[in-house]
Design an enzyme around this catalytic site. Sequence first.
Site, mmCIF file in Angstrom:
data_model
loop_
_atom_site.group_PDB
_atom_site.id
_atom_site.type_symbol
_atom_site.label_atom_id
_atom_site.label_comp_id
_atom_site.label_asym_id
_atom_site.label_seq_id
_atom_site.Cartn_x
_atom_site.Cartn_y
_atom_site.Cartn_z
ATOM 1 N N GLU A 125 -31.781 -68.052 -38.859
ATOM 2 C CA GLU A 125 -30.822 -67.139 -38.240
ATOM 3 C C GLU A 125 -31.401 -66.496 -36.968
ATOM 4 O O GLU A 125 -32.536 -65.996 -36.983
ATOM 5 C CB GLU A 125 -30.415 -66.075 -39.272
ATOM 6 N N THR A 129 -22.851 -68.212 -35.867
ATOM 7 C CA THR A 129 -23.332 -69.079 -36.949
ATOM 8 C C THR A 129 -22.333 -70.202 -37.235
ATOM 9 O O THR A 129 -22.719 -71.372 -37.398
ATOM 10 C CB THR A 129 -23.545 -68.282 -38.251
ATOM 11 N N HIS A 170 -31.080 -61.106 -38.620
ATOM 12 C CA HIS A 170 -29.778 -61.001 -37.961
ATOM 13 C C HIS A 170 -29.659 -59.598 -37.376
ATOM 14 O O HIS A 170 -30.105 -58.633 -37.991
ATOM 15 C CB HIS A 170 -28.674 -61.249 -39.002
ATOM 16 N N ASP A 185 -29.898 -71.075 -34.952
ATOM 17 C CA ASP A 185 -28.449 -71.206 -34.740
ATOM 18 C C ASP A 185 -27.990 -70.701 -33.377
ATOM 19 O O ASP A 185 -27.114 -71.295 -32.755
ATOM 20 C CB ASP A 185 -27.630 -70.579 -35.878
ATOM 21 N N HIS A 186 -28.578 -69.598 -32.893
ATOM 22 C CA HIS A 186 -28.162 -69.031 -31.603
ATOM 23 C C HIS A 186 -29.151 -67.947 -31.218
ATOM 24 O O HIS A 186 -30.054 -67.627 -31.988
ATOM 25 C CB HIS A 186 -26.733 -68.474 -31.673
HETATM 26 C C1 GP9 Z 1 -22.934 -64.329 -42.322
HETATM 27 C C2 GP9 Z 1 -23.893 -64.990 -41.401
HETATM 28 C C3 GP9 Z 1 -23.912 -64.368 -40.014
HETATM 29 O O1 GP9 Z 1 -22.530 -65.012 -43.448
HETATM 30 O O2 GP9 Z 1 -23.928 -66.361 -41.449
HETATM 31 O O3 GP9 Z 1 -23.165 -64.996 -39.060
HETATM 32 P P1 GP9 Z 1 -23.283 -64.632 -37.497
HETATM 33 O O4 GP9 Z 1 -22.939 -63.177 -37.340
HETATM 34 O O5 GP9 Z 1 -24.682 -64.909 -37.050
HETATM 35 O O6 GP9 Z 1 -22.300 -65.524 -36.850
HETATM 36 MN MN MN Z 2 -25.998 -66.523 -36.880
#
Ligand code: GP9
Ligand code: MN
Length: 424
Positions: free
Chosen positions: A38, A82, A197, A256-257
């Site tokens: 993440e 995500t 996150h 992911d980003h």
């Molecule tokens: C929540 C998680 C976060 O289930 O995958 O997603 P994001 O905010 O990074 O898009």
């Molecule tokens: Mn994410």
Amino acid sequence: SSDDLTEVENYTKSKYAQPNPEYFGKAKGKNIIKIHLESFQTFLIDYKLHGEEVTPFLNNLVRDPEYTYFDNFFHQTEQGKTADAELIMDNSLYGLPQGSAFVVRGTNTYQALPAILNQHGYTSAVLHGDYKSFWNRDEVYKQFGVDHFFDASYYNMTEEKVIGYGLKDKPFFKESIPMLKSLKEPFYAHLISVTHHHPYLLHEGDETIAPAETGDPSVDRYFQTARYLDEALEQFFHDLKAEGLYEDSVILLYGDHYGISDNHNRAMAELIGEEITPLKHAELQRVPLLIRIPGVEGQGVNHEYAGQIDVMPTLLHLQGIKAQDYIVMGTDLFSKDHKDFVPFRNGDFMTGKFSKVGGVFYDNATKEPIEEPTEEMKELNSMVMRELELSDRVLYGDLLRFYTPNEKWTPVDPKKYFYGKQEE
Ligand code: GP9
Ligand code: MN
């Protein structure tokens, strides 16, 4: 319409890159363990804070001879964050210019990697310590052909184990082991971490590195949750090995980003000792990609310019499945003909030599804007715009309804899937 589809098909067929025989089919029938890092940006790799490595475990993995590490790999996500990363990597289609395709195109027909692998004898699963409806996952996964979705309802979500969006990464990976063991092999398992996150919160006692000292609180904490994720991974790899799940599995890790948006340029400049120009900001959109294929020696660091769009065709070819049968926008990372330009969702793009950022072309070496773009640059620019437009057409027009990959293909029936432990 089917005319639209023909145009898309012509494009993807013409972009196709032939598989590399040294890799084609090499992972056939192997379990695939795909690990989501993440908000993890590549600048964290080998970054030292207070003279300390932030992510020592991942830093070692990057040097592990069994792994290939792509250090010019970029995320291509937009507002779907995500969900965009998941969509891009399992479908080789771009996220939408606005909103999240998971949400606004959640009932489309897809020909996603889980469904394709199912038709080659695999069981597919997603494991994630948040509840199933977030990002509309419980709907779109049915279209992707995800067999099992272990969401938060399968995990022990007691208060001290949860922070931010969900279950903390350490208990998440710990509790995921028996779930992996319960899957019929071969499996394609996707584990989505969440503690690293924004706003990067940790409980006291989970902090094992001091925060940075820029005075920008979320940036300062970013390193602490990265360390926490790194430790969670170390524990997970240890457990995978102990349970005999590691040795013969494909292991893939990806970011992911970004985690640090351009609202934090002042703090970021201080941390990397460089001004955050628009080009620098684009360069910081690198996220790690690591792949380990059992029985195949790693390449060390692979410097190919690539993006999340390239992952699905790579995994198909590792299975010995021709990506050409499917509507995929990316190309196989191990192919000698891999297309080394990386479109971003806003029409900007990166190559090894030049980039387009905020509509301006730059020379990557001098970092200077290019006043007179060359023919090559203009052509690539039109190709990027066309690729994005065709991908949008597929999603907005739900065009895969009209596409049959090959004579063996069975369309996914979303009614066959049910997720969640509790009855609704
Ligand atoms: C929540 C998680 C976060 O289930 O995958 O997603 P994001 O905010 O990074 O898009
Ligand atoms: Mn994410």
